[in-house]
Write a protein that holds these residues in place. Structure first.
Motif, PDB file in Angstrom:
ATOM      1  N   LYS A  33       0.843  -1.206   0.000  1.00 17.24           N
ATOM      2  CA  LYS A  33       0.000   0.000   0.000  1.00 17.24           C
ATOM      3  C   LYS A  33       0.874   1.250   0.000  1.00 17.24           C
ATOM      4  CE  LYS A  33      -3.725   2.310   2.539  1.00 17.24           C
ATOM      5  NZ  LYS A  33      -4.613   2.245   3.745  1.00 17.24           N
ATOM      6  N   GLN A  34       1.937   1.232   0.795  1.00 15.30           N
ATOM      7  CA  GLN A  34       2.862   2.357   0.851  1.00 15.30           C
ATOM      8  C   GLN A  34       3.614   2.504  -0.466  1.00 15.30           C
ATOM      9  OE1 GLN A  34       3.213   4.520   3.316  1.00 15.30           O
ATOM     10  NE2 GLN A  34       4.954   5.680   2.484  1.00 15.30           N
ATOM     11  N   VAL A  35       4.010   1.383  -1.058  1.00 10.06           N
ATOM     12  CA  VAL A  35       4.687   1.413  -2.364  1.00 10.06           C
ATOM     13  C   VAL A  35       3.801   2.085  -3.393  1.00 10.06           C
ATOM     14  CG1 VAL A  35       5.483   0.004  -4.296  1.00 10.06           C
ATOM     15  CG2 VAL A  35       6.147  -0.608  -1.972  1.00 10.06           C
ATOM     16  N   ARG A  36       2.562   1.647  -3.455  1.00 16.22           N
ATOM     17  CA  ARG A  36       1.629   2.200  -4.440  1.00 16.22           C
ATOM     18  C   ARG A  36       1.453   3.703  -4.242  1.00 16.22           C
ATOM     19  NH1 ARG A  36      -1.769  -0.769  -7.373  1.00 16.22           N
ATOM     20  NH2 ARG A  36      -1.598  -2.512  -5.908  1.00 16.22           N
ATOM     21  N   GLN A  37       1.372   4.115  -2.977  1.00 14.73           N
ATOM     22  CA  GLN A  37       1.181   5.531  -2.658  1.00 14.73           C
ATOM     23  C   GLN A  37       2.395   6.358  -3.103  1.00 14.73           C
ATOM     24  OE1 GLN A  37       0.128   6.350   1.467  1.00 14.73           O
ATOM     25  NE2 GLN A  37       1.043   8.383   1.373  1.00 14.73           N
ATOM     26  N   GLU A  38       3.592   5.864  -2.830  1.00 15.55           N
ATOM     27  CA  GLU A  38       4.796   6.617  -3.181  1.00 15.55           C
ATOM     28  C   GLU A  38       5.010   6.660  -4.688  1.00 15.55           C
ATOM     29  OE1 GLU A  38       8.199   5.311  -0.993  1.00 15.55           O
ATOM     30  OE2 GLU A  38       7.354   5.896   0.949  1.00 15.55           O
ATOM     31  N   VAL A  39       4.776   5.534  -5.357  1.00 15.88           N
ATOM     32  CA  VAL A  39       4.946   5.483  -6.810  1.00 15.88           C
ATOM     33  C   VAL A  39       3.967   6.445  -7.492  1.00 15.88           C
ATOM     34  CG1 VAL A  39       4.572   4.018  -8.823  1.00 15.88           C
ATOM     35  CG2 VAL A  39       5.926   3.169  -6.902  1.00 15.88           C
ATOM     36  N   THR A  40       2.746   6.477  -7.010  1.00 11.99           N
ATOM     37  CA  THR A  40       1.740   7.385  -7.578  1.00 11.99           C
ATOM     38  C   THR A  40       2.088   8.839  -7.303  1.00 11.99           C
ATOM     39  OG1 THR A  40      -0.002   5.719  -7.287  1.00 11.99           O
ATOM     40  CG2 THR A  40      -0.700   8.011  -7.564  1.00 11.99           C
ATOM     41  N   ASP A  41       2.543   9.109  -6.090  1.00 10.97           N
ATOM     42  CA  ASP A  41       2.852  10.485  -5.695  1.00 10.97           C
ATOM     43  C   ASP A  41       3.999  11.069  -6.513  1.00 10.97           C
ATOM     44  OD1 ASP A  41       2.498  12.671  -3.500  1.00 10.97           O
ATOM     45  OD2 ASP A  41       4.670  12.291  -3.524  1.00 10.97           O
ATOM     46  N   ILE A  42       5.079  10.312  -6.683  1.00 15.23           N
ATOM     47  CA  ILE A  42       6.228  10.843  -7.413  1.00 15.23           C
ATOM     48  C   ILE A  42       5.918  10.999  -8.900  1.00 15.23           C
ATOM     49  CG2 ILE A  42       7.369   8.617  -7.900  1.00 15.23           C
ATOM     50  CD1 ILE A  42      10.029  10.020  -7.257  1.00 15.23           C
ATOM     51  N   LEU A  43       5.068  10.122  -9.430  1.00 13.90           N
ATOM     52  CA  LEU A  43       4.660  10.268 -10.832  1.00 13.90           C
ATOM     53  C   LEU A  43       3.855  11.550 -11.028  1.00 13.90           C
ATOM     54  CD1 LEU A  43       3.570   6.702 -12.024  1.00 13.90           C
ATOM     55  CD2 LEU A  43       5.359   8.136 -13.015  1.00 13.90           C
ATOM     56  N   GLU A  44       2.927  11.810 -10.123  1.00 14.79           N
ATOM     57  CA  GLU A  44       2.097  13.020 -10.228  1.00 14.79           C
ATOM     58  C   GLU A  44       2.948  14.275 -10.132  1.00 14.79           C
ATOM     59  OE1 GLU A  44      -0.806  12.535  -7.165  1.00 14.79           O
ATOM     60  OE2 GLU A  44      -2.096  11.218  -8.367  1.00 14.79           O
ATOM     61  N   LYS A  45       3.900  14.263  -9.211  1.00 10.45           N
ATOM     62  CA  LYS A  45       4.764  15.434  -9.042  1.00 10.45           C
ATOM     63  C   LYS A  45       5.675  15.621 -10.252  1.00 10.45           C
ATOM     64  CE  LYS A  45       4.968  15.969  -4.012  1.00 10.45           C
ATOM     65  NZ  LYS A  45       3.720  15.264  -3.719  1.00 10.45           N
ATOM     66  N   THR A  46       6.174  14.518 -10.801  1.00  4.61           N
ATOM     67  CA  THR A  46       7.036  14.606 -11.982  1.00  4.61           C
ATOM     68  C   THR A  46       6.262  15.150 -13.176  1.00  4.61           C
ATOM     69  OG1 THR A  46       8.385  12.738 -11.232  1.00  4.61           O
ATOM     70  CG2 THR A  46       8.493  13.296 -13.564  1.00  4.61           C
ATOM     71  N   LYS A  47       5.044  14.677 -13.337  1.00  4.32           N
ATOM     72  CA  LYS A  47       4.205  15.143 -14.442  1.00  4.32           C
ATOM     73  C   LYS A  47       3.943  16.644 -14.328  1.00  4.32           C
ATOM     74  CE  LYS A  47      -0.166  14.227 -16.816  1.00  4.32           C
ATOM     75  NZ  LYS A  47      -1.401  13.390 -16.840  1.00  4.32           N
ATOM     76  N   ALA A  48       3.587  17.085 -13.134  1.00  3.83           N
ATOM     77  CA  ALA A  48       3.307  18.502 -12.933  1.00  3.83           C
ATOM     78  C   ALA A  48       4.554  19.354 -13.159  1.00  3.83           C
ATOM     79  CB  ALA A  48       2.769  18.723 -11.522  1.00  3.83           C
ATOM     80  N   ALA A  49       5.692  18.868 -12.661  1.00  7.15           N
ATOM     81  CA  ALA A  49       6.925  19.650 -12.749  1.00  7.15           C
ATOM     82  C   ALA A  49       7.473  19.746 -14.159  1.00  7.15           C
ATOM     83  CB  ALA A  49       7.982  19.035 -11.832  1.00  7.15           C
ATOM     84  N   THR A  50       7.183  18.769 -14.987  1.00  3.79           N
ATOM     85  CA  THR A  50       7.732  18.792 -16.344  1.00  3.79           C
ATOM     86  C   THR A  50       6.771  19.390 -17.354  1.00  3.79           C
ATOM     87  OG1 THR A  50       6.980  16.490 -16.653  1.00  3.79           O
ATOM     88  CG2 THR A  50       9.263  16.828 -15.967  1.00  3.79           C
ATOM     89  N   GLN A  51       5.618  19.814 -16.891  1.00  5.82           N
ATOM     90  CA  GLN A  51       4.641  20.442 -17.782  1.00  5.82           C
ATOM     91  C   GLN A  51       4.436  21.916 -17.459  1.00  5.82           C
ATOM     92  OE1 GLN A  51       1.031  18.149 -17.540  1.00  5.82           O
ATOM     93  NE2 GLN A  51       1.831  16.485 -18.799  1.00  5.82           N
ATOM     94  N   THR A  52       4.832  22.325 -16.238  1.00  9.13           N
ATOM     95  CA  THR A  52       4.615  23.709 -15.809  1.00  9.13           C
ATOM     96  C   THR A  52       5.925  24.297 -15.316  1.00  9.13           C
ATOM     97  OG1 THR A  52       2.399  23.082 -15.092  1.00  9.13           O
ATOM     98  CG2 THR A  52       3.233  25.209 -14.319  1.00  9.13           C
ATOM     99  N   GLU A  53       6.456  25.273 -16.028  1.00  3.76           N
ATOM    100  CA  GLU A  53       7.756  25.833 -15.662  1.00  3.76           C
ATOM    101  C   GLU A  53       7.750  26.453 -14.281  1.00  3.76           C
ATOM    102  OE1 GLU A  53       9.441  28.413 -18.479  1.00  3.76           O
ATOM    103  OE2 GLU A  53       9.290  27.015 -20.159  1.00  3.76           O
ATOM    104  N   SER A  54       6.673  27.105 -13.899  1.00  8.45           N
ATOM    105  CA  SER A  54       6.625  27.758 -12.592  1.00  8.45           C
ATOM    106  C   SER A  54       6.715  26.738 -11.474  1.00  8.45           C
ATOM    107  CB  SER A  54       5.337  28.579 -12.453  1.00  8.45           C
ATOM    108  OG  SER A  54       4.203  27.720 -12.592  1.00  8.45           O
ATOM    109  N   TYR A  55       6.105  25.561 -11.699  1.00  5.02           N
ATOM    110  CA  TYR A  55       6.179  24.506 -10.672  1.00  5.02           C
ATOM    111  C   TYR A  55       7.604  23.963 -10.592  1.00  5.02           C
ATOM    112  CZ  TYR A  55       4.973  20.400  -7.901  1.00  5.02           C
ATOM    113  OH  TYR A  55       4.903  19.460  -6.910  1.00  5.02           O
ATOM    114  N   GLN A  56       8.255  23.796 -11.717  1.00  2.00           N
ATOM    115  CA  GLN A  56       9.624  23.280 -11.722  1.00  2.00           C
ATOM    116  C   GLN A  56      10.548  24.215 -10.952  1.00  2.00           C
ATOM    117  OE1 GLN A  56      11.001  21.027 -14.651  1.00  2.00           O
ATOM    118  NE2 GLN A  56      13.095  21.049 -13.930  1.00  2.00           N
ATOM    119  N   LEU A  57      10.358  25.501 -11.055  1.00  8.20           N
ATOM    120  CA  LEU A  57      11.226  26.443 -10.365  1.00  8.20           C
ATOM    121  C   LEU A  57      11.136  26.271  -8.854  1.00  8.20           C
ATOM    122  CD1 LEU A  57      10.601  29.673 -12.496  1.00  8.20           C
ATOM    123  CD2 LEU A  57      12.659  28.257 -12.440  1.00  8.20           C
ATOM    124  N   SER A  58       9.978  25.933  -8.342  1.00  9.94           N
ATOM    125  CA  SER A  58       9.832  25.764  -6.899  1.00  9.94           C
ATOM    126  C   SER A  58      10.194  24.359  -6.448  1.00  9.94           C
ATOM    127  CB  SER A  58       8.388  26.068  -6.470  1.00  9.94           C
ATOM    128  OG  SER A  58       7.498  25.131  -7.066  1.00  9.94           O
TER     129      SER A  58
END
Length: 408
Positions: A124-149
Protein backbone atom coordinates in the motif's frame (compact mmCIF):
# COMPACT_ATOMS: atom_id res chain seq x y z
CA UNK A 1 25.48 -37.21 -16.44
CA UNK A 2 27.79 -38.50 -13.69
CA UNK A 3 31.45 -38.32 -14.61
CA UNK A 4 34.53 -40.17 -13.44
CA UNK A 5 36.44 -37.71 -11.29
CA UNK A 6 39.72 -39.09 -12.66
CA UNK A 7 38.62 -38.35 -16.21
CA UNK A 8 35.85 -35.73 -16.11
CA UNK A 9 34.11 -35.07 -19.41
CA UNK A 10 31.40 -32.71 -20.49
CA UNK A 11 28.33 -34.31 -21.99
CA UNK A 12 25.09 -33.05 -23.43
CA UNK A 13 22.06 -34.37 -21.62
CA UNK A 14 18.67 -35.10 -23.13
CA UNK A 15 15.54 -36.92 -22.08
CA UNK A 16 12.11 -37.54 -23.51
CA UNK A 17 10.61 -34.57 -21.68
CA UNK A 18 12.17 -31.33 -20.43
CA UNK A 19 12.65 -31.16 -16.68
CA UNK A 20 9.96 -29.38 -14.66
CA UNK A 21 11.87 -27.47 -11.99
CA UNK A 22 9.24 -27.75 -9.24
CA UNK A 23 9.25 -31.56 -9.54
CA UNK A 24 12.97 -31.90 -8.79
CA UNK A 25 13.86 -33.42 -5.39
CA UNK A 26 17.12 -34.42 -3.65
CA UNK A 27 16.56 -37.90 -5.13
CA UNK A 28 16.29 -36.73 -8.76
CA UNK A 29 18.82 -38.53 -10.94
CA UNK A 30 21.18 -36.09 -12.65
CA UNK A 31 21.26 -38.38 -15.68
CA UNK A 32 17.55 -37.80 -16.21
CA UNK A 33 17.70 -34.02 -16.21
CA UNK A 34 16.84 -32.31 -19.48
CA UNK A 35 17.62 -28.62 -19.09
CA UNK A 36 17.42 -27.77 -22.79
CA UNK A 37 14.12 -25.94 -22.48
CA UNK A 38 12.55 -24.54 -25.63
CA UNK A 39 10.35 -21.46 -25.78
CA UNK A 40 7.30 -23.75 -25.74
CA UNK A 41 8.61 -25.63 -22.70
CA UNK A 42 9.46 -22.47 -20.78
CA UNK A 43 7.83 -19.33 -22.20
CA UNK A 44 9.19 -15.88 -21.51
CA UNK A 45 6.43 -15.09 -19.02
CA UNK A 46 7.67 -17.89 -16.75
CA UNK A 47 11.35 -17.06 -17.19
CA UNK A 48 10.68 -13.45 -16.20
CA UNK A 49 8.08 -14.05 -13.51
CA UNK A 50 7.43 -11.47 -10.76
CA UNK A 51 10.54 -9.52 -9.69
CA UNK A 52 12.90 -11.24 -12.12
CA UNK A 53 12.04 -8.54 -14.67
CA UNK A 54 12.23 -5.45 -12.53
CA UNK A 55 15.14 -4.39 -14.72
CA UNK A 56 16.87 -5.90 -17.80
CA UNK A 57 20.24 -7.50 -17.14
CA UNK A 58 22.72 -9.05 -19.59
CA UNK A 59 24.29 -12.39 -18.77
CA UNK A 60 21.75 -13.59 -16.21
CA UNK A 61 20.66 -17.21 -15.88
CA UNK A 62 17.00 -18.16 -15.77
CA UNK A 63 15.29 -18.79 -12.39
CA UNK A 64 14.15 -22.30 -13.33
CA UNK A 65 17.75 -23.42 -13.76
CA UNK A 66 18.60 -22.14 -10.28
CA UNK A 67 15.47 -23.74 -8.85
CA UNK A 68 16.48 -27.18 -10.17
CA UNK A 69 19.74 -27.15 -8.22
CA UNK A 70 18.32 -25.48 -5.13
CA UNK A 71 15.76 -28.28 -4.89
CA UNK A 72 18.36 -30.95 -5.62
CA UNK A 73 21.08 -29.83 -3.21
CA UNK A 74 19.56 -27.55 -0.55
CA UNK A 75 16.88 -27.72 2.14
CA UNK A 76 14.76 -24.99 3.79
CA UNK A 77 16.70 -23.25 6.52
CA UNK A 78 20.11 -23.83 4.94
CA UNK A 79 22.28 -20.96 3.66
CA UNK A 80 23.33 -20.68 0.00
CA UNK A 81 25.89 -18.16 -1.21
CA UNK A 82 26.24 -16.40 -4.56
CA UNK A 83 29.60 -14.57 -4.67
CA UNK A 84 28.69 -13.02 -8.06
CA UNK A 85 25.13 -12.04 -7.24
CA UNK A 86 24.41 -10.17 -10.49
CA UNK A 87 20.71 -9.40 -10.72
CA UNK A 88 19.87 -11.51 -7.66
CA UNK A 89 18.32 -14.57 -9.34
CA UNK A 90 19.81 -17.02 -6.83
CA UNK A 91 18.59 -14.96 -3.88
CA UNK A 92 15.04 -14.59 -5.18
CA UNK A 93 14.66 -18.28 -5.97
CA UNK A 94 16.19 -19.33 -2.65
CA UNK A 95 13.70 -17.18 -0.79
CA UNK A 96 10.79 -18.76 -2.67
CA UNK A 97 11.95 -22.16 -1.39
CA UNK A 98 12.55 -21.06 2.19
CA UNK A 99 16.34 -21.23 1.80
CA UNK A 100 18.43 -18.46 3.37
CA UNK A 101 20.81 -16.68 1.01
CA UNK A 102 23.70 -14.25 0.93
CA UNK A 103 25.19 -12.47 -2.07
CA UNK A 104 28.19 -10.32 -2.95
CA UNK A 105 29.09 -8.18 -5.96
CA UNK A 106 31.49 -5.37 -6.90
CA UNK A 107 28.72 -3.65 -8.87
CA UNK A 108 26.77 -1.16 -6.78
CA UNK A 109 23.91 -1.36 -9.27
CA UNK A 110 23.71 -5.15 -8.94
CA UNK A 111 23.55 -4.84 -5.16
CA UNK A 112 20.81 -2.21 -5.31
CA UNK A 113 18.79 -4.28 -7.80
CA UNK A 114 19.15 -7.46 -5.70
CA UNK A 115 18.11 -5.61 -2.56
CA UNK A 116 15.06 -4.12 -4.26
CA UNK A 117 14.00 -7.51 -5.59
CA UNK A 118 14.27 -9.28 -2.25
CA UNK A 119 13.14 -6.59 0.21
CA UNK A 120 9.83 -6.96 2.01
CA UNK A 121 7.35 -4.17 1.26
CA UNK A 122 4.21 -2.52 2.50
CA UNK A 123 2.52 -2.69 -0.92
CA UNK A 124 0.00 0.00 0.00
CA UNK A 125 2.86 2.36 0.85
CA UNK A 126 4.69 1.41 -2.36
CA UNK A 127 1.63 2.20 -4.44
CA UNK A 128 1.18 5.53 -2.66
CA UNK A 129 4.80 6.62 -3.18
CA UNK A 130 4.95 5.48 -6.81
CA UNK A 131 1.74 7.39 -7.58
CA UNK A 132 2.85 10.48 -5.69
CA UNK A 133 6.23 10.84 -7.41
CA UNK A 134 4.66 10.27 -10.83
CA UNK A 135 2.10 13.02 -10.23
CA UNK A 136 4.76 15.43 -9.04
CA UNK A 137 7.04 14.61 -11.98
CA UNK A 138 4.21 15.14 -14.44
CA UNK A 139 3.31 18.50 -12.93
CA UNK A 140 6.93 19.65 -12.75
CA UNK A 141 7.73 18.79 -16.34
CA UNK A 142 4.64 20.44 -17.78
CA UNK A 143 4.62 23.71 -15.81
CA UNK A 144 7.76 25.83 -15.66
CA UNK A 145 6.63 27.76 -12.59
CA UNK A 146 6.18 24.51 -10.67
CA UNK A 147 9.62 23.28 -11.72
CA UNK A 148 11.23 26.44 -10.37
CA UNK A 149 9.83 25.76 -6.90
CA UNK A 150 10.49 22.03 -7.06
CA UNK A 151 14.22 22.32 -6.42
CA UNK A 152 13.53 24.25 -3.20
CA UNK A 153 11.57 21.46 -1.51
CA UNK A 154 14.38 21.07 1.00
CA UNK A 155 17.59 22.91 0.11
CA UNK A 156 19.42 21.26 3.02
CA UNK A 157 19.27 17.84 1.30
CA UNK A 158 22.09 17.07 -1.14
CA UNK A 159 20.69 16.65 -4.69
CA UNK A 160 20.79 13.06 -5.95
CA UNK A 161 21.55 13.93 -9.58
CA UNK A 162 24.09 16.10 -11.38
CA UNK A 163 22.06 18.36 -13.66
CA UNK A 164 25.12 19.25 -15.77
CA UNK A 165 26.36 15.67 -16.26
CA UNK A 166 27.93 15.36 -19.74
CA UNK A 167 26.98 11.69 -20.20
CA UNK A 168 23.33 12.42 -19.47
CA UNK A 169 23.29 15.40 -21.82
CA UNK A 170 24.72 13.30 -24.65
CA UNK A 171 22.47 10.25 -24.25
CA UNK A 172 19.09 11.87 -23.58
CA UNK A 173 16.93 14.32 -25.49
CA UNK A 174 16.21 17.55 -23.55
CA UNK A 175 12.64 16.61 -22.60
CA UNK A 176 13.64 13.09 -21.55
CA UNK A 177 16.43 14.45 -19.39
CA UNK A 178 14.15 17.02 -17.82
CA UNK A 179 11.67 14.31 -16.82
CA UNK A 180 14.34 11.91 -15.54
CA UNK A 181 16.16 14.56 -13.50
CA UNK A 182 12.90 15.80 -12.02
CA UNK A 183 11.97 12.28 -10.89
CA UNK A 184 15.52 11.77 -9.62
CA UNK A 185 15.56 14.95 -7.55
CA UNK A 186 12.19 14.13 -6.06
CA UNK A 187 13.46 10.75 -4.80
CA UNK A 188 16.01 12.35 -2.50
CA UNK A 189 14.19 15.54 -1.63
CA UNK A 190 10.75 14.29 -0.76
CA UNK A 191 11.47 11.76 1.98
CA UNK A 192 10.17 8.62 0.32
CA UNK A 193 10.50 5.38 2.28
CA UNK A 194 11.36 3.14 -0.67
CA UNK A 195 13.99 5.25 -2.40
CA UNK A 196 15.98 2.34 -3.89
CA UNK A 197 12.82 0.96 -5.46
CA UNK A 198 12.15 4.34 -7.07
CA UNK A 199 15.75 4.43 -8.30
CA UNK A 200 15.24 1.10 -10.07
CA UNK A 201 12.10 2.42 -11.77
CA UNK A 202 14.09 5.50 -12.77
CA UNK A 203 16.96 3.38 -14.08
CA UNK A 204 14.73 1.09 -16.12
CA UNK A 205 13.02 4.12 -17.62
CA UNK A 206 16.34 5.76 -18.43
CA UNK A 207 17.50 2.63 -20.22
CA UNK A 208 14.48 2.79 -22.55
CA UNK A 209 14.59 6.58 -22.97
CA UNK A 210 18.21 6.80 -24.19
CA UNK A 211 19.01 8.16 -27.62
CA UNK A 212 19.58 4.74 -29.12
CA UNK A 213 18.05 2.49 -31.75
CA UNK A 214 15.06 0.49 -30.52
CA UNK A 215 16.74 -2.80 -31.39
CA UNK A 216 20.06 -1.85 -29.81
CA UNK A 217 19.26 -1.26 -26.13
CA UNK A 218 21.82 -3.84 -24.99
CA UNK A 219 24.98 -2.63 -26.74
CA UNK A 220 24.59 0.99 -27.92
CA UNK A 221 27.90 2.47 -29.04
CA UNK A 222 26.90 6.09 -29.52
CA UNK A 223 23.80 8.29 -29.18
CA UNK A 224 21.34 8.07 -32.08
CA UNK A 225 20.04 11.54 -32.92
CA UNK A 226 18.73 11.01 -36.47
CA UNK A 227 15.91 8.85 -37.90
CA UNK A 228 17.00 5.29 -38.76
CA UNK A 229 15.77 2.02 -40.21
CA UNK A 230 14.54 -0.07 -37.29
CA UNK A 231 15.02 -3.85 -37.55
CA UNK A 232 12.70 -4.35 -34.58
CA UNK A 233 9.73 -2.53 -36.10
CA UNK A 234 10.62 -2.91 -39.83
CA UNK A 235 10.18 0.78 -40.51
CA UNK A 236 11.89 4.13 -40.14
CA UNK A 237 11.89 5.17 -36.49
CA UNK A 238 12.75 8.31 -34.57
CA UNK A 239 14.98 8.34 -31.46
CA UNK A 240 13.08 8.53 -28.18
CA UNK A 241 12.57 12.09 -26.95
CA UNK A 242 10.55 11.62 -23.75
CA UNK A 243 10.89 9.50 -20.61
CA UNK A 244 7.68 10.05 -18.65
CA UNK A 245 5.77 7.37 -20.58
CA UNK A 246 8.37 4.84 -19.43
CA UNK A 247 8.27 6.09 -15.84
CA UNK A 248 4.52 5.58 -15.89
CA UNK A 249 4.63 2.16 -17.61
CA UNK A 250 7.36 0.71 -15.41
CA UNK A 251 5.81 2.07 -12.24
CA UNK A 252 2.65 0.10 -12.93
CA UNK A 253 4.64 -2.98 -13.88
CA UNK A 254 6.87 -2.77 -10.80
CA UNK A 255 3.99 -2.62 -8.32
CA UNK A 256 2.38 -5.60 -10.05
CA UNK A 257 5.57 -7.65 -9.86
CA UNK A 258 6.16 -6.82 -6.20
CA UNK A 259 2.62 -7.98 -5.43
CA UNK A 260 3.22 -11.24 -7.29
CA UNK A 261 6.45 -11.94 -5.42
CA UNK A 262 4.87 -11.03 -2.09
CA UNK A 263 2.41 -13.88 -2.66
CA UNK A 264 5.19 -16.49 -2.89
CA UNK A 265 8.03 -15.09 -0.76
CA UNK A 266 8.96 -16.72 2.52
CA UNK A 267 10.58 -15.57 5.76
CA UNK A 268 13.96 -16.91 4.64
CA UNK A 269 16.72 -14.34 5.16
CA UNK A 270 18.42 -12.48 2.32
CA UNK A 271 21.60 -10.44 2.72
CA UNK A 272 23.61 -8.65 0.02
CA UNK A 273 26.95 -6.89 0.25
CA UNK A 274 28.82 -4.50 -2.05
CA UNK A 275 32.22 -6.18 -1.87
CA UNK A 276 34.98 -7.93 -3.83
CA UNK A 277 34.55 -11.66 -3.22
CA UNK A 278 38.29 -12.21 -3.65
CA UNK A 279 38.90 -10.29 -0.42
CA UNK A 280 35.86 -11.19 1.66
CA UNK A 281 35.69 -13.56 4.61
CA UNK A 282 32.36 -15.35 4.23
CA UNK A 283 30.16 -16.61 7.07
CA UNK A 284 29.45 -20.32 7.49
CA UNK A 285 27.44 -21.56 4.50
CA UNK A 286 25.95 -24.81 3.22
CA UNK A 287 26.78 -24.46 -0.47
CA UNK A 288 27.06 -22.19 -3.49
CA UNK A 289 25.12 -21.52 -6.69
CA UNK A 290 26.54 -18.87 -8.99
CA UNK A 291 27.09 -17.72 -12.56
CA UNK A 292 30.46 -15.94 -12.68
CA UNK A 293 31.23 -13.12 -15.12
CA UNK A 294 32.42 -13.98 -18.63
CA UNK A 295 35.95 -13.31 -19.84
CA UNK A 296 36.32 -10.03 -21.74
CA UNK A 297 32.73 -10.05 -22.97
CA UNK A 298 30.39 -7.90 -20.86
CA UNK A 299 31.22 -4.62 -19.17
CA UNK A 300 29.03 -5.12 -16.11
CA UNK A 301 29.32 -1.50 -15.00
CA UNK A 302 28.98 0.09 -18.43
CA UNK A 303 25.76 -1.76 -19.25
CA UNK A 304 24.11 0.27 -16.48
CA UNK A 305 26.07 3.48 -17.01
CA UNK A 306 22.87 5.55 -17.04
CA UNK A 307 22.12 4.42 -13.48
CA UNK A 308 25.59 5.28 -12.20
CA UNK A 309 25.34 8.77 -13.70
CA UNK A 310 21.76 9.41 -12.59
CA UNK A 311 21.89 8.32 -8.95
CA UNK A 312 25.59 8.60 -8.18
CA UNK A 313 26.44 4.95 -7.51
CA UNK A 314 29.99 4.04 -6.53
CA UNK A 315 31.86 2.77 -9.58
CA UNK A 316 34.20 -0.17 -8.89
CA UNK A 317 34.73 -1.36 -12.45
CA UNK A 318 38.47 -1.62 -11.79
CA UNK A 319 37.63 -4.58 -9.51
CA UNK A 320 35.65 -6.54 -12.12
CA UNK A 321 36.86 -10.07 -12.82
CA UNK A 322 37.16 -10.80 -16.55
CA UNK A 323 36.51 -7.14 -17.38
CA UNK A 324 35.67 -6.48 -21.03
CA UNK A 325 38.38 -3.80 -21.12
CA UNK A 326 41.02 -6.46 -20.43
CA UNK A 327 40.08 -8.47 -23.52
CA UNK A 328 40.32 -12.21 -24.14
CA UNK A 329 44.07 -12.74 -24.45
CA UNK A 330 45.75 -15.79 -22.96
CA UNK A 331 47.11 -13.56 -20.22
CA UNK A 332 43.61 -12.29 -19.46
CA UNK A 333 42.27 -15.85 -19.34
CA UNK A 334 44.98 -16.98 -16.93
CA UNK A 335 44.27 -14.01 -14.68
CA UNK A 336 40.56 -14.85 -14.85
CA UNK A 337 41.24 -18.41 -13.70
CA UNK A 338 43.31 -17.18 -10.80
CA UNK A 339 40.68 -14.64 -9.74
CA UNK A 340 37.77 -17.10 -9.92
CA UNK A 341 39.82 -19.71 -8.06
CA UNK A 342 40.59 -17.14 -5.36
CA UNK A 343 36.88 -16.44 -4.86
CA UNK A 344 35.92 -20.12 -4.78
CA UNK A 345 38.75 -20.93 -2.36
CA UNK A 346 37.30 -18.40 0.09
CA UNK A 347 33.84 -19.91 -0.41
CA UNK A 348 35.18 -23.41 0.28
CA UNK A 349 36.76 -22.24 3.53
CA UNK A 350 33.29 -21.27 4.78
CA UNK A 351 31.57 -24.63 4.11
CA UNK A 352 31.80 -28.17 5.53
CA UNK A 353 33.19 -31.11 3.56
CA UNK A 354 30.77 -32.54 1.03
CA UNK A 355 29.04 -29.20 0.41
CA UNK A 356 27.95 -28.52 -3.20
CA UNK A 357 29.34 -25.81 -5.47
CA UNK A 358 27.15 -25.27 -8.54
CA UNK A 359 28.74 -23.09 -11.24
CA UNK A 360 26.92 -22.07 -14.42
CA UNK A 361 29.33 -20.75 -17.04
CA UNK A 362 29.62 -20.25 -20.78
CA UNK A 363 32.98 -22.00 -20.81
CA UNK A 364 33.86 -22.01 -24.53
CA UNK A 365 37.53 -21.58 -23.63
CA UNK A 366 37.52 -24.62 -21.30
CA UNK A 367 38.83 -22.64 -18.32
CA UNK A 368 36.87 -24.28 -15.53
CA UNK A 369 38.50 -27.74 -15.40
CA UNK A 370 41.75 -26.02 -14.40
CA UNK A 371 39.89 -23.88 -11.84
CA UNK A 372 38.53 -27.10 -10.32
CA UNK A 373 42.09 -28.44 -10.13
CA UNK A 374 43.39 -25.28 -8.49
CA UNK A 375 40.80 -25.31 -5.71
CA UNK A 376 40.89 -29.08 -5.28
CA UNK A 377 37.21 -29.93 -5.50
CA UNK A 378 35.64 -33.28 -6.31
CA UNK A 379 33.91 -33.21 -9.69
CA UNK A 380 30.50 -34.80 -9.30
CA UNK A 381 29.07 -33.91 -12.69
CA UNK A 382 29.36 -31.59 -15.67
CA UNK A 383 26.21 -30.84 -17.65
CA UNK A 384 26.23 -29.18 -21.06
CA UNK A 385 23.07 -27.17 -21.66
CA UNK A 386 21.81 -25.83 -24.98
CA UNK A 387 20.39 -22.36 -24.51
CA UNK A 388 18.08 -22.43 -27.50
CA UNK A 389 15.98 -19.35 -26.85
CA UNK A 390 18.04 -16.40 -28.07
CA UNK A 391 16.34 -13.04 -28.32
CA UNK A 392 16.70 -9.89 -30.37
CA UNK A 393 19.51 -9.96 -32.93
CA UNK A 394 21.59 -12.41 -30.84
CA UNK A 395 20.14 -15.52 -32.45
CA UNK A 396 23.18 -17.79 -32.73
CA UNK A 397 23.42 -21.05 -30.80
CA UNK A 398 24.76 -20.77 -27.30
CA UNK A 399 25.82 -23.42 -24.81
CA UNK A 400 26.60 -23.19 -21.13
CA UNK A 401 28.21 -25.69 -18.79
CA UNK A 402 26.93 -26.53 -15.33
CA UNK A 403 29.75 -27.68 -13.08
CA UNK A 404 28.67 -29.61 -10.03
CA UNK A 405 31.51 -29.86 -7.55
CA UNK A 406 31.86 -30.95 -3.94
CA UNK A 407 34.25 -29.76 -1.25
CA UNK A 408 36.52 -32.67 -0.37
Amino acid sequence: MLVNEDNPVSVSLSADKPTIAKKVTPHTDLKKLNLNWSEKDLPEKERTKHVHRLHPYLGKYIPQLVEVFLRKYFSPGQLVIDPFVGSGTTLVQANELGINSIGYDVSAFNIMLSQVKTDEYDIKQVRQEVTDILEKTKAATQTESYQLSLWDINPNIQPLCETDNQYLQEWFAPQSLKELLTYCQLISRHGYRYQNLLKIILSRSARSARLTKHYDLDFPKKPQTEPYWCYKHSKNCQPTTEAFKFLNQYSIDTVKRLEEFAAVRTKATVKVFHADSRKTVFPSIDGMITSPPYVGLIDYHQQHAYAYHLVGLEDKRHEEIGAAANGCSQKAKRQYQQDIAQVFSRVIEAMPSGSPLIVVAGDKDNLYPEIANIIGVEVESIIQRHVNRRTGRRSSDFYESIFIWRKR
